[in-house]
Design a protein around this motif. Structure first.
Motif, short mmCIF file in Angstrom:
data_model
loop_
_atom_site.label_atom_id
_atom_site.label_comp_id
_atom_site.label_asym_id
_atom_site.label_seq_id
_atom_site.Cartn_x
_atom_site.Cartn_y
_atom_site.Cartn_z
N SER A 20 36.31 -30.22 21.09
CA SER A 20 35.10 -29.73 20.43
C SER A 20 35.13 -28.22 20.37
CB SER A 20 33.86 -30.18 21.21
OG SER A 20 33.75 -31.57 21.28
N ALA A 22 32.21 -25.43 19.72
CA ALA A 22 30.81 -25.11 19.46
C ALA A 22 30.67 -23.66 19.02
CB ALA A 22 29.98 -25.37 20.71
N SER A 24 28.24 -20.31 17.93
CA SER A 24 26.94 -19.67 18.09
C SER A 24 27.00 -18.31 17.42
CB SER A 24 26.58 -19.53 19.57
OG SER A 24 27.54 -18.75 20.25
N THR A 27 25.90 -20.09 11.82
CA THR A 27 26.02 -21.54 11.65
C THR A 27 27.43 -21.91 11.21
OG1 THR A 27 25.24 -21.38 9.38
CG2 THR A 27 23.59 -21.77 11.06
N ASP A 72 30.22 -31.23 12.40
CA ASP A 72 28.83 -31.66 12.44
C ASP A 72 27.99 -30.39 12.31
OD1 ASP A 72 26.24 -32.47 13.07
OD2 ASP A 72 26.90 -33.91 14.57
N ASN A 73 27.59 -30.11 11.10
CA ASN A 73 26.88 -28.85 10.86
C ASN A 73 25.53 -28.80 11.58
OD1 ASN A 73 28.97 -27.94 9.29
ND2 ASN A 73 28.04 -28.53 7.36
N ALA A 74 24.93 -29.95 11.79
CA ALA A 74 23.64 -29.98 12.49
C ALA A 74 23.80 -29.53 13.94
CB ALA A 74 23.04 -31.37 12.43
N LYS A 75 24.98 -29.76 14.50
CA LYS A 75 25.25 -29.37 15.88
C LYS A 75 26.09 -28.09 15.97
CE LYS A 75 25.05 -34.07 17.75
NZ LYS A 75 25.77 -35.12 18.53
N ASP A 76 26.42 -27.52 14.81
CA ASP A 76 27.25 -26.31 14.79
C ASP A 76 28.53 -26.52 15.60
OD1 ASP A 76 24.49 -24.00 14.64
OD2 ASP A 76 25.91 -24.57 13.07
N THR A 77 29.15 -27.65 15.37
CA THR A 77 30.33 -28.03 16.15
C THR A 77 31.40 -28.61 15.23
OG1 THR A 77 28.99 -28.47 18.11
CG2 THR A 77 31.19 -29.42 18.06
N TYR A 79 35.17 -30.69 15.43
CA TYR A 79 35.92 -31.56 16.34
C TYR A 79 37.37 -31.69 15.88
CZ TYR A 79 31.16 -32.90 17.54
OH TYR A 79 29.83 -32.88 17.92
#
Length: 127
Positions: A20, A22, A24, A27, A72-77, A79
């Motif tokens: 993953s 992530a 910050s 976005t 997963d753009n909603a989670k700013d992640t 994979y």
């Protein structure tokens, strides 16, 4: 953009891991993302890349069919699902963000186009 890679570890050949990354500070949907890896004694190399909307995805030949990059753009992640792992996949894996606006189809494998890098996560595949 700050990037935090995680999910590395020790796995037997044939096994799977999911890395993953992530983001910050910005976005993840606003940047193109890549995964690179560096094996001991070797130069860092491109593994996988994905553009902003996920419609352009690229893989190195060495991982094609075994690795899957997704976001997963909603989670700013972002994979990297790694299946059928081989000992030669052993490396430190880095995620990177590209804020550029030019053609991604020609630039995706080049380290120089990525502006931000995560700290790396170790993947070790035992035989």
């Amino acid at each position: 953009v700050q990037l935090q890679a995680s999910g590395g570890g020790l796995v037997q050949a044939g096994g799977s891991l999911r890395l993953s990354c992530a983001a910050s500070g910005r976005t993840v949907s606003s940047v193109r993302m890549g995964w690179f890896r560096q094996a001991p004694g070797k130069e860092r190399e491109f593994a996988a890349g994905i553009n902003r909307n996920g419609l352009q995805i690229y893989y190195a030949d060495s991982v094609k069919g075994r690795f899957t990059i997704s976001r997963d753009n909603a989670k700013d992640t972002v994979y990297l699902q790694m299946n059928s792992l081989k000992p030669e996949d052993t490396a430190v894996y880095y995620c990177a963000a590209d804020t550029g606006l030019g053609s991604y189809s020609s630039s995706y494998p080049k380290e120089s186009v990525y502006d931000y890098w995560g700290q790396g996560t170790q993947v070790t595949v035992s035989s």
